[in-house]
Motif scaffolding. Sequence first.
Motif, PDB file in Angstrom:
ATOM      1  N   ARG A   1       1.185  -1.238   0.198  1.00 45.67           N
ATOM      2  CA  ARG A   1       0.143   0.062  -0.041  1.00 45.67           C
ATOM      3  C   ARG A   1       0.481   1.325   0.102  1.00 45.67           C
ATOM      4  N   GLY A   2       2.412   0.880  -0.723  1.00 45.82           N
ATOM      5  CA  GLY A   2       3.074   2.649  -0.561  1.00 45.82           C
ATOM      6  C   GLY A   2       3.313   2.707  -2.292  1.00 45.82           C
ATOM      7  N   ALA A   3       4.466   2.824  -2.490  1.00 40.95           N
ATOM      8  CA  ALA A   3       4.706   3.314  -3.929  1.00 40.95           C
ATOM      9  C   ALA A   3       4.365   2.010  -4.650  1.00 40.95           C
ATOM     10  N   HIS A   4       3.726   2.373  -6.024  1.00 42.53           N
ATOM     11  CA  HIS A   4       3.597   1.330  -7.065  1.00 42.53           C
ATOM     12  C   HIS A   4       4.597   0.796  -7.130  1.00 42.53           C
ATOM     13  N   LEU A   5       5.432   2.178  -7.621  1.00 40.16           N
ATOM     14  CA  LEU A   5       6.918   2.019  -7.919  1.00 40.16           C
ATOM     15  C   LEU A   5       8.226   2.414  -6.943  1.00 40.16           C
ATOM     16  N   PRO A   6       8.928   1.970  -6.008  1.00 46.92           N
ATOM     17  CA  PRO A   6       9.921   3.112  -5.919  1.00 46.92           C
ATOM     18  C   PRO A   6      10.849   2.633  -6.171  1.00 46.92           C
ATOM     19  N   PHE A   7      11.848   4.089  -7.130  1.00 49.79           N
ATOM     20  CA  PHE A   7      12.649   4.004  -7.980  1.00 49.79           C
ATOM     21  C   PHE A   7      13.544   3.346  -7.721  1.00 49.79           C
ATOM     22  N   ASN A   8      14.174   2.166  -8.410  1.00 47.41           N
ATOM     23  CA  ASN A   8      15.411   1.460  -7.805  1.00 47.41           C
ATOM     24  C   ASN A   8      16.352   2.778  -9.622  1.00 47.41           C
ATOM     25  N   PHE A   9      17.651   2.527  -8.397  1.00 44.74           N
ATOM     26  CA  PHE A   9      18.374   3.505  -8.595  1.00 44.74           C
ATOM     27  C   PHE A   9      19.889   2.560  -8.880  1.00 44.74           C
ATOM     28  N   GLN A  10      20.015   0.962  -8.657  1.00 45.60           N
ATOM     29  CA  GLN A  10      21.079   0.520  -8.213  1.00 45.60           C
ATOM     30  C   GLN A  10      21.916   0.716  -9.452  1.00 45.60           C
ATOM     31  N   LEU A  11      21.853   0.620 -10.523  1.00 46.60           N
ATOM     32  CA  LEU A  11      22.170  -0.113 -12.185  1.00 46.60           C
ATOM     33  C   LEU A  11      23.546   2.165 -11.818  1.00 46.60           C
ATOM     34  N   LEU A  12      22.475   3.107 -11.366  1.00 41.88           N
ATOM     35  CA  LEU A  12      23.430   3.781 -11.518  1.00 41.88           C
ATOM     36  C   LEU A  12      24.870   4.176 -11.042  1.00 41.88           C
ATOM     37  N   ASN A  13      25.231   3.516 -10.220  1.00 40.27           N
ATOM     38  CA  ASN A  13      26.513   3.344  -9.183  1.00 40.27           C
ATOM     39  C   ASN A  13      27.014   2.236  -9.392  1.00 40.27           C
ATOM     40  N   THR A  14      26.543   0.854  -9.637  1.00 42.77           N
ATOM     41  CA  THR A  14      27.011  -0.356 -10.007  1.00 42.77           C
ATOM     42  C   THR A  14      28.194  -0.652 -10.971  1.00 42.77           C
TER      43      THR A  14
END
Length: 529
Positions: free
Chosen positions: A280-293
Motif C-alpha cells: 500500500r505504498g508506492a507502486h514503483l519505488p525507483f530502483n537506482f542501483q544500476l546508476l552506481n553498480t
Amino acid sequence: MRFAWWKSGVVYQVYPRSFQDSSGDGVGDLRGLRRRLDHLVWLGVEAIWISPIYPSPMADFGYDVSDYCGVDPMFGSLAEFDELVRDAHAKGLKIILDLVPNHTSIAHPWFTESRRSRNSPKRDWYIWRDAKPDGAPPNNWLSHFGGGAWSWDENTRQYYYHAYLAEQPDLNWRNPQVRAAIHDVMRFWLRRGVDGFRVDVMWHLMKDAAFRDNPPNPDWTQDRPGIERLLALYSEDQPEVHEVVAEMRTVVDAFDDRVLIGEIYLPIERLVAYYGENLRGAHLPFNFQLLNTPWNAREIADIVERYEEALRETHGGWPNWVLSNHDRPRVAARVGDEQARIAAMLLLTLRGTPTLYYGDELGLARVAVPPERIQDPWAKREPDAGVGRDPSRTPMQWDASPHAGFSAHEPWLPLTEDWEKRNVARMKLDDTSILLLVRKLLHCRRAHLALCVGDWRLLSKDEDVLAYERAQDGERFFIALNFSNQPRTWRLPDDVGAVVAISTHGDRGGECAGGMVELRPNEGLILQA
C-alpha cells in the motif's frame, strides 16, 4: 491476461526545458513537447514523466515551486497542459507529473505567511527551530547542495530547515494540514487527467522528531560532495515516512488506473520498504542501483538477484530499473558508446518497468559545458566536487538544422560536438544506429509478454557475459550480453534451439543458434526459442 500499464509499459522521462522549444527563447516548453509526441509513439514508449513545470523562481529549475496548481509561463499555461494531456491520451500515451512535496520555493505564499511571525497560522507548515545558546544552527544537518541546511530568519529570530537550497524550505510533514494541502494538489492534477506522479525525494519527507545530529561518515574524502560528510541517519528515511506514502497512495487509488512512483536513493533492503505494508505504498519505488553498480556482468547479476530476492520478500512488489536521469551522468557517459547499446538491451529486457531518459535513445553522453554557461546551482556551490548536472540536461537533438531543430535560438545549454550526425533525423536512416536498436527493443517488448512481464531466470554471470531467460505462457527468450571488448561465447541451455531476434550491432537477425553462441565484442543478443 491484462496487466496494469505501469507494469507492462516503458516510462520516458522528459526534462521539459530541454526537449523542444516552440517559442524561440532557447528553452523547451509544453507546446514543443506536444509537437514531438509522435516521436514517442514511433519509438514505442507508453508513458511520459515530465519534470516540474510549476510556477517557480527557477533557483533549482522548477524544483522550487511557488504554486503547485499552475504552469510557469516559461513552459506555457494550464490550458496548454490540458491540450498536452488530451493529445497524449489520444495517441495512447500516459502523462506522469513530477510532484515536489518535500519543499517549496521561498516565494511560495505558504512560506511568505509562515515567516511573517511566530504566531502565523502557517508557522508550523515549515520546520522552524531556535538557535543553540551560542547562536549556532539547531543541529549539524547539511544541505545537499553544499553547506549547512539551516538558514537564519532575522525577522522571527529562528532558523528554518532546507535540505537543498536556502530558497527551498522544507515543509513539515508532521503537520496534518500540510498533508491535506498536498493531497488536494494531487487531486487537482488527477482531475485534469494526469495518470500518476513521480514524487521527488520521497524518502526525505519525514525528519527525526528530536532533530538529533547526524553522525560523521568515516568513508568521506575531501574530493566527495559535502553532503556525504555525514550519514543522513536522522534527516532522511524515518520510519514515519511510510504512513505518509500510504496516504498518498490512498489519494491516487481513488482515481482509476493511476500510478505512484517514488524517488528513493537507498540500498535495496531499505528501498523495498517503500512498497509499503501489504503493498500500500508506492507502486514503483525507483530502483537506482544500476546508476552506481560497476559495469561488469558479475556485479550487475548480483544486483539483479538481490533485488529479485528482496521483492519476493515483499510478496509481490513490482520491479523497475533506471539507467539515467536529470541528476546523474547519462549511461553513455559512464559506460561508453559501445556499451550504451548493451545497457539499452539490459534495461529493456530485465523484469519490471524501465524508465528511459530522453536522449539516451541517441546515445547522448556527457556534454562539455563551458564555465561561463554553467546553470546548475549545485555545480556553482561546489565547483570542485564533480556534481554538475548540466551535462545530463542538454537539449534533445532532432535534426541537422541550426540548433539541432531544438530551437530557433541558442539553447540554454550546449549541444554535443557531433550533433549534426547524432540526431533523430539522421539516425532514423541508419539501421545500425542506437536509435533504431532502442526502437526495435521497445517494439519487441510490446509484442511479447515474456519480455515485459515474464519470469526472469539467471543463466550465466561470469565477468564478461551476463545471460538470462525471460519466459511467459510458453514463450522463451534468452538474452546474452557481452560486457567485454573481446569476442566471447555462451552456451544455450541443453536441447534448446533459438533464433537471433535482435543484435545490439543491428546487423544480425533470423539466424538459427544452438549450442555455443558467438558474441562479438560489446555485443548483446536476444534469442527466441
